[in-house]
Motif scaffolding. Structure first.
Motif, PDB file in Angstrom:
ATOM      1  N   SER A  30      43.476  45.384  24.079  1.00 54.43           N
ATOM      2  CA  SER A  30      44.826  44.629  23.892  1.00 54.43           C
ATOM      3  C   SER A  30      45.977  45.214  24.568  1.00 54.43           C
ATOM      4  CB  SER A  30      44.925  44.471  22.496  1.00 54.43           C
ATOM      5  OG  SER A  30      44.040  43.619  21.822  1.00 54.43           O
TER       6      SER A  30
ATOM      7  N   ASN B 153      45.758  42.066  33.859  1.00 50.22           N
ATOM      8  CA  ASN B 153      45.285  40.798  34.003  1.00 50.22           C
ATOM      9  C   ASN B 153      44.772  40.299  35.137  1.00 50.22           C
ATOM     10  OD1 ASN B 153      45.477  40.873  31.156  1.00 50.22           O
ATOM     11  ND2 ASN B 153      47.709  40.619  31.603  1.00 50.22           N
ATOM     12  N   GLN B 154      45.148  40.955  36.498  1.00 53.20           N
ATOM     13  CA  GLN B 154      44.706  40.377  37.914  1.00 53.20           C
ATOM     14  C   GLN B 154      43.538  40.917  38.189  1.00 53.20           C
ATOM     15  OE1 GLN B 154      46.474  37.636  38.136  1.00 53.20           O
ATOM     16  NE2 GLN B 154      48.023  38.369  36.733  1.00 53.20           N
ATOM     17  N   TYR B 155      42.940  40.602  39.513  1.00 55.97           N
ATOM     18  CA  TYR B 155      41.606  41.279  39.956  1.00 55.97           C
ATOM     19  C   TYR B 155      41.725  42.665  39.849  1.00 55.97           C
ATOM     20  CZ  TYR B 155      40.542  36.392  41.809  1.00 55.97           C
ATOM     21  OH  TYR B 155      40.488  35.210  42.028  1.00 55.97           O
TER      22      TYR B 155
ATOM     23  N   HIS C 215      35.982  41.560  34.525  1.00 54.51           N
ATOM     24  CA  HIS C 215      37.586  41.384  33.576  1.00 54.51           C
ATOM     25  C   HIS C 215      38.277  42.777  33.596  1.00 54.51           C
ATOM     26  CE1 HIS C 215      39.117  40.817  29.457  1.00 54.51           C
ATOM     27  NE2 HIS C 215      39.317  39.569  30.191  1.00 54.51           N
ATOM     28  N   THR C 216      39.286  42.659  34.130  1.00 56.99           N
ATOM     29  CA  THR C 216      40.093  43.876  34.211  1.00 56.99           C
ATOM     30  C   THR C 216      40.831  44.432  32.884  1.00 56.99           C
ATOM     31  OG1 THR C 216      41.040  42.956  36.425  1.00 56.99           O
ATOM     32  CG2 THR C 216      42.326  44.789  35.604  1.00 56.99           C
ATOM     33  N   PRO C 217      41.249  43.721  31.960  1.00 56.49           N
ATOM     34  CA  PRO C 217      41.527  44.498  30.881  1.00 56.49           C
ATOM     35  C   PRO C 217      40.648  44.929  30.015  1.00 56.49           C
ATOM     36  CG  PRO C 217      41.756  42.092  30.659  1.00 56.49           C
ATOM     37  CD  PRO C 217      41.673  42.167  31.973  1.00 56.49           C
ATOM     38  N   SER C 218      39.538  44.678  30.106  1.00 61.27           N
ATOM     39  CA  SER C 218      38.149  45.486  29.368  1.00 61.27           C
ATOM     40  C   SER C 218      37.974  46.665  30.217  1.00 61.27           C
ATOM     41  CB  SER C 218      36.904  44.609  29.403  1.00 61.27           C
ATOM     42  OG  SER C 218      37.251  43.380  28.600  1.00 61.27           O
TER      43      SER C 218
ATOM     44  N   TRP D 244      37.502  49.137  38.181  1.00 63.49           N
ATOM     45  CA  TRP D 244      38.822  49.941  38.044  1.00 63.49           C
ATOM     46  C   TRP D 244      38.647  51.148  38.146  1.00 63.49           C
ATOM     47  CZ3 TRP D 244      43.611  47.983  37.636  1.00 63.49           C
ATOM     48  CH2 TRP D 244      44.604  48.747  36.885  1.00 63.49           C
TER      49      TRP D 244
ATOM     50  N   GLN E 210      49.916  43.848  31.377  1.00 60.81           N
ATOM     51  CA  GLN E 210      49.979  43.101  32.556  1.00 60.81           C
ATOM     52  C   GLN E 210      48.693  43.655  33.509  1.00 60.81           C
ATOM     53  OE1 GLN E 210      51.618  40.443  32.585  1.00 60.81           O
ATOM     54  NE2 GLN E 210      52.200  41.151  30.710  1.00 60.81           N
TER      55      GLN E 210
ATOM     56  N   MET F  28      45.928  44.340  28.215  1.00 58.66           N
ATOM     57  CA  MET F  28      46.317  42.905  28.491  1.00 58.66           C
ATOM     58  C   MET F  28      47.774  42.799  28.346  1.00 58.66           C
ATOM     59  SD  MET F  28      43.353  40.750  26.448  1.00 58.66           S
ATOM     60  CE  MET F  28      43.845  39.312  27.194  1.00 58.66           C
ATOM     61  N   ARG F  29      48.471  43.277  27.255  1.00 58.91           N
ATOM     62  CA  ARG F  29      49.913  43.416  27.287  1.00 58.91           C
ATOM     63  C   ARG F  29      50.624  44.003  28.273  1.00 58.91           C
ATOM     64  NH1 ARG F  29      48.483  43.659  21.661  1.00 58.91           N
ATOM     65  NH2 ARG F  29      48.799  46.107  21.631  1.00 58.91           N
TER      66      ARG F  29
END
Length: 381
Positions: free
Chosen positions: A49, A57-59, A266-269, A65, A55, A52-53
């Motif tokens: 979370s 959230n992009q590729y 999925h970037t935030p994960s 990562w 940012q 995600m907050r």
């Protein structure tokens, strides 16, 4: 209409989908499909979370990562005394099954043979076939689910390209032991084979036994694609996130396939897991946590007429029902769901020829209340 020629003409809906759908329809306790019904760690939820907050959230980069790959390299060094390069030898994938598929796509040319040990996770053979390969099926020894190495050696031909290894094993819960590693070293060196090692239950090993990862052995890692799952070990199977480790030369070819299929996960994960893994306790405690569930289930099942097989790892334990019925395992599993309200998986589903050893697979990665409810129904058999 234009006719489509199926690349998988023998494949239909999997038994996992069938049994889970039947369990949902009948409101049965689902001890079939391998997913937890208990909450995942709130700390991991919060880490994702925050990502995600923040940012993220992009590729992500195609290979994954970088902070996640770096912490994975540290983890591998700490657990297995092996140094891997995060830049060139680790790729983040949308799940362990995807990693296995991509490894096989990277390796195989039409006509290549792959040794598969049965019972086997149901994706292996379709993955081989769709890439033009030929699965060569070797049954495990049924008394203890150990590998029949003489049969493996006898099955090698000039076309043999690779061997599939799975430890901890799905569906049996068996694990590799030192004699297996010695045999594997000799086999792949003698015949110049690749290894695809499915280690998605890496941290779910019980009774104080070590996980003999291919990553421990430089001469094996040099010819291997080693596949892992965050979803399985961190109880978030729906995230579909995993990774593959391979030497740089092999990983270069793996990424050629990956970049035109998934490209990026999925970037935030990824960012959240990278933060979460800073604390080694997050994975070091997993074996003990799941062993408690296994032991609780074994104790409960003493009240029933099932004969439980040993399980040293994974989410699973197999059981014989010879004291209850002589039915085919699929018929018994369906009746168990319809008449007694407990869904399982017949082990014949893990054989290409449907070999029926009169075994069903239970998933014990469930809340204690779920296990209690299920066994409360099973004692009526």
């Amino acid at each position: 209409m234009t006719q489509l020629s199926s690349k998988l003409p023998r494949v239909g809906t999997t038994i996992f989908t069938t049994m889970s759908a039947l369990a949902a329809e009948l409101k049965a306790v689902n001890l079939g499909q391998g997913f937890p019904d208990f909450p995942m760690d709130e700390n991991l939820i919060e880490a994702v979370s925050r990502a995600m907050r923040g940012q993220f959230n992009q590729y992500a980069p195609m290979a994954g990562w970088m902070p996640l790959r770096e912490i994975l390299a540290e983890k591998i060094a700490g657990l297995y005394s092996t140094r891997v390069q995060p830049e060139t030898e680790i790729t983040i994938t949308p799940g362990g099954t995807y990693a296995i598929y991509t490894a096989l796509t990277t390796i195989l040319q039409p006509g290549d043979e792959v040794i598969v040990l049965e019972p086997a996770y149901d994706s292996y053979v379709p993955n081989i076939v769709i890439n033009g390969g030929v699965p060569v099926l070797i049954p495990l020894n049924m008394d203890d689910f150990s590998i029949n190495w003489p049969a493996v050696w006898s099955a090698i031909t000039p076309k043999t390209r690779a061997i599939m290894i799975n430890s901890p094993h799905n569906p049996t819960g068996a694990i590799l032991q030192d004699p297996d590693i010695a045999q594997l070293k000799a086999l792949v060196a003698a015949h110049d084979l690749f290894i695809v090692s499915d280690e998605v239950y890496e941290h779910l090993v019980y009774d104080g036994r070590p996980h003999l990862s291919i990553l421990r052995y430089p001469e094996l890692l040099a010819r291997s694609f080693v596949c892992f799952s965050f979803g399985k070990v961190f109880h978030c199977t729906g995230w579909k996130l995993g990774y593959c480790v391979a030497p740089a030369g092999l990983m270069k070819e793996f990424r050629k396939v990956h970049q035109f299929n998934c490209f990026s996960c999925h970037t935030p994960s990824q960012a959240g897991i990278a933060e979460y893994l800073q604390n080694p306790e997050t994975y070091q405690s997993l074996g003990g946590f799941l062993q408690q569930k296994r032991d609780h289930f074994i104790k409960l099942m003493e009240q029933t007429r099932f004969t439980l097989k040993p399980s040293s790892g994974s989410y699973f334990i197999c059981a014989g029902y010879e004291k209850i019925s002589s039915e085919k395992d699929i018929d018994f599993a369906l009746r168990l769901t319809r008449e007694y309200g407990v869904a399982t998986i017949p082990v014949s589903a893990f054989y290409q020829n449907g070999s029926d050893e009169k075994l069903i697979r239970f998933c014990f990665a469930k809340k204690e209340d779920t296990l209690n409810e299920a066994v409360g129904k099973l004692v009526r058999l």
